[in-house]
Write an enzyme that holds these catalytic residues in place. Structure first.
Site, mmCIF file in Angstrom:
data_model
loop_
_atom_site.group_PDB
_atom_site.id
_atom_site.type_symbol
_atom_site.label_atom_id
_atom_site.label_comp_id
_atom_site.label_asym_id
_atom_site.label_seq_id
_atom_site.Cartn_x
_atom_site.Cartn_y
_atom_site.Cartn_z
ATOM 1 N N TYR A 108 28.660 6.164 40.695
ATOM 2 C CA TYR A 108 29.059 7.375 39.972
ATOM 3 C C TYR A 108 28.127 7.661 38.801
ATOM 4 O O TYR A 108 28.065 8.785 38.315
ATOM 5 C CB TYR A 108 30.494 7.261 39.435
ATOM 6 C CG TYR A 108 31.584 7.150 40.469
ATOM 7 C CD1 TYR A 108 31.327 7.300 41.825
ATOM 8 C CD2 TYR A 108 32.896 6.895 40.069
ATOM 9 C CE1 TYR A 108 32.345 7.182 42.763
ATOM 10 C CE2 TYR A 108 33.915 6.786 40.991
ATOM 11 C CZ TYR A 108 33.641 6.919 42.342
ATOM 12 O OH TYR A 108 34.660 6.803 43.262
ATOM 13 N N HIS A 140 32.499 -0.779 47.822
ATOM 14 C CA HIS A 140 32.682 0.669 47.879
ATOM 15 C C HIS A 140 32.730 1.214 49.306
ATOM 16 O O HIS A 140 33.559 2.070 49.631
ATOM 17 C CB HIS A 140 31.554 1.358 47.101
ATOM 18 C CG HIS A 140 31.905 2.721 46.613
ATOM 19 N ND1 HIS A 140 31.386 3.264 45.475
ATOM 20 C CD2 HIS A 140 32.738 3.664 47.108
ATOM 21 C CE1 HIS A 140 31.883 4.472 45.281
ATOM 22 N NE2 HIS A 140 32.709 4.734 46.272
#
Length: 267
Positions: free
Chosen positions: A39, A97
């Site tokens: 991110y 992830h």
């Protein structure tokens, strides 16, 4: 500390927007903050948390290891770098992830490295994200179900992911729903709006309440204080069986997170 049912997601939030969102969320009462290495906002999340005045022990902090750090020699150093950015000695939960694309790094290698990070005290709990039924079973075979705190997956009224969520339940794996508001598409849905009117609620609150009632954790994001506060109120809404049945009919398999070259073969 078990995983809170309600938190703030920070996907797509950058720079000052990320800092402001986390700051406002903490001030509004959020105590779960979800970020990830990819991110690019861990430093802003860490700064907002440090500036908030909320004791670190009161906040459940989650980050995720990106696919370029799965190898045994990279995973722990990458998490240590995340901890520096987050200004903390330990996160509460660290997730893989995405499963390694085409198994470029064997699951055994990166899950054992993740378990090692926990053993070193870098993270209190570990889990996975975007794992399919077969991958979840493989992970359970490597770590044991009790070691997998959650499988964070896309779940919203238009992608209810029933096979995977039902399987996770039978294996004792908690589910965290991301994109629960389907990038805001729930706000324009006629059925959800009708349910919302019945409850004197917003469509976003209804979608979040729908997920919460199924036992999922939710991590909606927003940059607006009013929306952050409004989303929190979903926890006090109880949908009846008829509401749940009507929302169940909205499933159309509409997957929004499906990155080419990374996404697995979905169930």
């Amino acid at each position: 500390m078990s995983t809170p049912a309600f938190g703030l997601g920070t996907f797509r939030l950058k720079d000052q927007a990320a800092y402001d969102s986390v700051s406002q969320a903490l001030d509004a009462g959020y105590r779960l903050i979800d970020t990830a290495q990819i991110y690019g906002n861990e430093a802003e999340v860490g700064r907002a948390l440090a500036d908030s005045g909320v004791p670190r022990r009161d906040v459940f902090l989650t980050t995720k290891i990106w696919i370029d750090s799965f190898s045994r020699d990279k995973l722990v150093p990458s998490l240590k770098e995340s901890l520096k950015k987050l200004r903390t000695e330990q996160v509460d939960l660290t997730l893989i992830h995405w499963p390694s694309p085409k198994d470029q790094v064997p699951m055994q290698e990166y899950l054992e490295a993740l378990a090692d990070a926990k053993a070193q005290g870098l993270t209190r709990a570990i889990g996975v994200s975007n794992f399919t039924i077969a991958q979840l079973d493989q992970a359970i075979g490597i770590l044991g179900a009790k070691e997998i705190a959650t499988n964070q997956i896309e779940v919203h009224p238009f992608l209810q992911n029933r096979k995977l969520t039902a399987h996770a339940r039978t294996r004792g794996i908690h589910v965290t729903s991301y994109m629960t508001l389907a990038y805001g598409k729930v706000i324009d849905d006629a059925v959800i709006n009708e349910v919302a009117r019945r409850h004197g609620a917003t469509p976003a609150q209804v979608a979040l309440a729908w997920a919460l009632q199924q036992g999922y954790a939710v991590i909606p994001s927003s940059t607006k204080r009013a929306n952050l506060e409004g989303n929190l109120k979903a926890q006090s809404i109880t949908l009846d069986d008829e509401d749940m049945k009507r929302i169940a009919t909205l499933d159309r398999g509409e997957r929004l997170a499906n990155p080419e070259g990374i996404a697995p073969a979905w169930d």
